[in-house]
Design an enzyme around this catalytic site. Sequence first.
Site, PDB file in Angstrom:
ATOM      1  N   GLN A  16       0.794  -1.265  -0.124  1.00 47.82           N
ATOM      2  CA  GLN A  16       0.060  -0.018  -0.047  1.00 47.82           C
ATOM      3  C   GLN A  16       0.814   1.435  -0.122  1.00 47.82           C
ATOM      4  O   GLN A  16       1.017   1.853   0.997  1.00 47.82           O
ATOM      5  CB  GLN A  16      -0.917   0.044   1.310  1.00 47.82           C
ATOM      6  CG  GLN A  16      -1.897   0.926   1.342  1.00 47.82           C
ATOM      7  CD  GLN A  16      -3.047   0.829   0.354  1.00 47.82           C
ATOM      8  OE1 GLN A  16      -3.224  -0.277  -0.236  1.00 47.82           O
ATOM      9  NE2 GLN A  16      -4.049   1.745   0.013  1.00 47.82           N
ATOM     10  N   PHE A  17       1.273   1.707  -1.084  1.00 46.49           N
ATOM     11  CA  PHE A  17       2.102   2.788  -1.268  1.00 46.49           C
ATOM     12  C   PHE A  17       1.572   3.995  -0.779  1.00 46.49           C
ATOM     13  O   PHE A  17       2.095   5.077  -0.268  1.00 46.49           O
ATOM     14  CB  PHE A  17       2.841   3.122  -2.644  1.00 46.49           C
ATOM     15  CG  PHE A  17       1.800   3.671  -3.854  1.00 46.49           C
ATOM     16  CD1 PHE A  17       1.927   4.923  -3.923  1.00 46.49           C
ATOM     17  CD2 PHE A  17       0.854   2.856  -4.279  1.00 46.49           C
ATOM     18  CE1 PHE A  17       0.908   5.765  -4.833  1.00 46.49           C
ATOM     19  CE2 PHE A  17       0.227   3.327  -5.234  1.00 46.49           C
ATOM     20  CZ  PHE A  17       0.049   4.729  -5.694  1.00 46.49           C
ATOM     21  N   THR A  18       0.375   4.197  -0.769  1.00 50.10           N
ATOM     22  CA  THR A  18      -0.529   5.342  -0.348  1.00 50.10           C
ATOM     23  C   THR A  18      -0.497   5.574   1.035  1.00 50.10           C
ATOM     24  O   THR A  18      -0.707   6.871   1.571  1.00 50.10           O
ATOM     25  CB  THR A  18      -2.081   5.225  -0.786  1.00 50.10           C
ATOM     26  OG1 THR A  18      -2.566   4.006  -0.125  1.00 50.10           O
ATOM     27  CG2 THR A  18      -2.059   5.134  -2.167  1.00 50.10           C
TER      28      THR A  18
END
Length: 140
Positions: free
Chosen positions: A73-75
């Site tokens: 989950q890069f966000t």
Amino acid sequence: MRAVVQTVSSASVTVDDTVVGEIGPGLLVLVGVSRDDSAAEASALARKIYDLRILDGEKSASDVGAPLLVVSQFTLYGDTRKGRRPSWSAAAPAEQAEPLVDAVVAALRERGATVETGRFRTHMLVASVNVGPQTILLET
């Protein structure tokens, strides 16, 4: 590294109409990697996740053998301090992040965890039925 850990009665990841990871009662773990992270952070994060006393009776996944569903989950490294459009500059590029998310999964499995995963660099549909809800942000 950062992880959002949620207690769930069930969770799954679907890619292209195929379920690629699924668990019953356990932990859904969203993992974000920053540009400064290394394998040492991956190992430390895995230990924190597996030993986190978030389940009923102040138990951890390691205490009760609860499965984990780990999803990249890069966000989690989105920065909105300068407006409404997030900046992703703190997030590691995919080439750096993927091996570190894999290292978290490997470290969890080395500790004896049952781990399912999402699929990196795909459009994932993540479904979960949260329990509590109990949601914790962990950082290394």
